[in-house]
Design an enzyme around this catalytic site. Sequence first.
Site, mmCIF file in Angstrom:
data_model
loop_
_atom_site.group_PDB
_atom_site.id
_atom_site.type_symbol
_atom_site.label_atom_id
_atom_site.label_comp_id
_atom_site.label_asym_id
_atom_site.label_seq_id
_atom_site.Cartn_x
_atom_site.Cartn_y
_atom_site.Cartn_z
ATOM 1 N N LYS A 186 1.004 -1.264 -0.127
ATOM 2 C CA LYS A 186 -0.199 0.122 0.050
ATOM 3 C C LYS A 186 0.883 1.258 0.035
ATOM 4 O O LYS A 186 2.206 1.328 0.105
ATOM 5 C CB LYS A 186 -0.910 0.142 1.233
ATOM 6 C CG LYS A 186 -1.959 -1.063 1.061
ATOM 7 C CD LYS A 186 -2.878 -1.275 0.039
ATOM 8 C CE LYS A 186 -3.841 -2.211 0.179
ATOM 9 N NZ LYS A 186 -3.960 -3.258 0.030
HETATM 10 C C1 LIG Z 1 -5.468 -3.998 0.609
HETATM 11 C C2 LIG Z 1 -6.824 -4.124 0.850
HETATM 12 C C3 LIG Z 1 -7.630 -4.281 1.703
HETATM 13 C C4 LIG Z 1 -7.137 -5.195 2.944
HETATM 14 O O1 LIG Z 1 -6.203 -4.798 3.551
HETATM 15 P P1 LIG Z 1 -4.972 -6.039 4.387
HETATM 16 O O2 LIG Z 1 -4.240 -4.915 5.124
HETATM 17 O O3 LIG Z 1 -4.186 -6.546 3.143
HETATM 18 O O4 LIG Z 1 -5.916 -6.794 4.862
HETATM 19 C C5 LIG Z 1 -8.968 -4.083 1.674
HETATM 20 N N1 LIG Z 1 -9.673 -3.595 0.693
HETATM 21 C C6 LIG Z 1 -8.949 -3.189 -0.498
HETATM 22 C C7 LIG Z 1 -9.465 -2.453 -1.723
HETATM 23 C C8 LIG Z 1 -7.421 -3.206 -0.386
HETATM 24 O O5 LIG Z 1 -6.694 -2.987 -1.641
#
Ligand SMILES: *Cc1c(COP(=O)(O)O)cnc(C)c1O
Length: 405
Positions: A186
């Site tokens: 992210k």
């Molecule tokens: C990455 C992501 C999540 C979940 O995040 P994690 O930290 O990997 O559990 C939820 N929604 C979207 C759209 C994502 O891209």
Amino acid sequence: MPGFEFFGEEERKEVNDVLQTGILMRYGFDGPRKGIWKSKELEEMICKTFDCKYAQLVSSGTAALTTALAALGVGAGDEVIMPAFTFVASFEAVLSVGAIPVLVDIDETLTLSPDAVIKAITSKTKCIMPVHMCGSMADLDALIKICKEYKLLLLEDACQSIGASYKGKHLGTIGNAGTFSFDFVKTVTCAEGGAVITNDESIYIKSDGYSDHGHDHKGVDRGADLHPFIGYNFRISELHAAVGLAQFRKLEKFLQIQKKNHQQLKDILSQIPEVSFRSIPDPAGDSCTFLSWFLPTEELMRGVVAELKDKNILAGNFYWFDNNWHYIRKWDHLKNAGSLNNLNDEQKIALEKIKHASFAASDNIMNKCISTSITLLLTEEQIKDKGDKMVAAIKKVLAKQNIIA
Ligand SMILES: *Cc1c(COP(=O)(O)O)cnc(C)c1O
């Protein structure tokens, strides 16, 4: 796009602060921690950065969605409307609180189609969950209007769009609650982590308790805490929060680089009249983690995917239509209700419905779409080289098609 490209001394310093006291837990141990509260510090920073009243850090973005849904009172029998193009975490969270995921079509924003949302509303609908995919936003004005009219909750999944905004307000702070993810790919990462953000004190207090076994965090020690409701353990550790803190201090820099690199690549691809771009409700608010673009037909796009692969430059170009994680087409485990534990009857019925539903409108968008991830460390020359190679591949496929036609 990912903060992991800028991992360095700053992160190491923050982690070492925690390692020096050895207090890896975010709650308690007031004396031995010697004033080091990385999680609290990061929560304050998130509130300040995004101009919102409350932030609750948790162990992942999925945990943040689950916590937010619970705090909003979404549970058994409640329907949550969400898009067919998202990350699997969206329906995982909804199912985990006992609620019913209702998947609907997207439009050229690559997010919830407001028309599709209206059509999906029933007497059981409790919440609309837009997912601000690939750095950019859903049509929030239209969705807020629907929520007001039908008295529904709005939960923004802003996991992929940290730092993006809509008409001057940060994504995640506009609905009743919003969520971020700080997983490894992210915009800012702390390895694993997430946050629930809200301006509503009661949603914050519930999120705080829910993510830590229902503790009310009012006692002088954990043993003295009361438990007004049942919670789970979705806590973040101080080590993770420490990394997040260092990363958050660089967020503004990340966003500036993303926007610059995004514009450069967009200018290059714009040379080709057949290439069009994702529609963005507020272009100024795009966090620019991806450049999402379309070709006129699926056949052309499949040709380009093959050509990019052939030239070894497919990496970083996501053709979501064939992807197992982000688009309904390949979610067989969901469609077949492949759950380890027994789902409730309403959930089973809903998944059976999804299995037989048509997402033709979304297919028709996704089958012509590629999202190109914007990397932070590429130089201007490297972006030009990458863009030129992409242009050559697209032109080659267009030329072939014209000859055949
Ligand atoms: C990455 C992501 C999540 C979940 O995040 P994690 O930290 O990997 O559990 C939820 N929604 C979207 C759209 C994502 O891209």
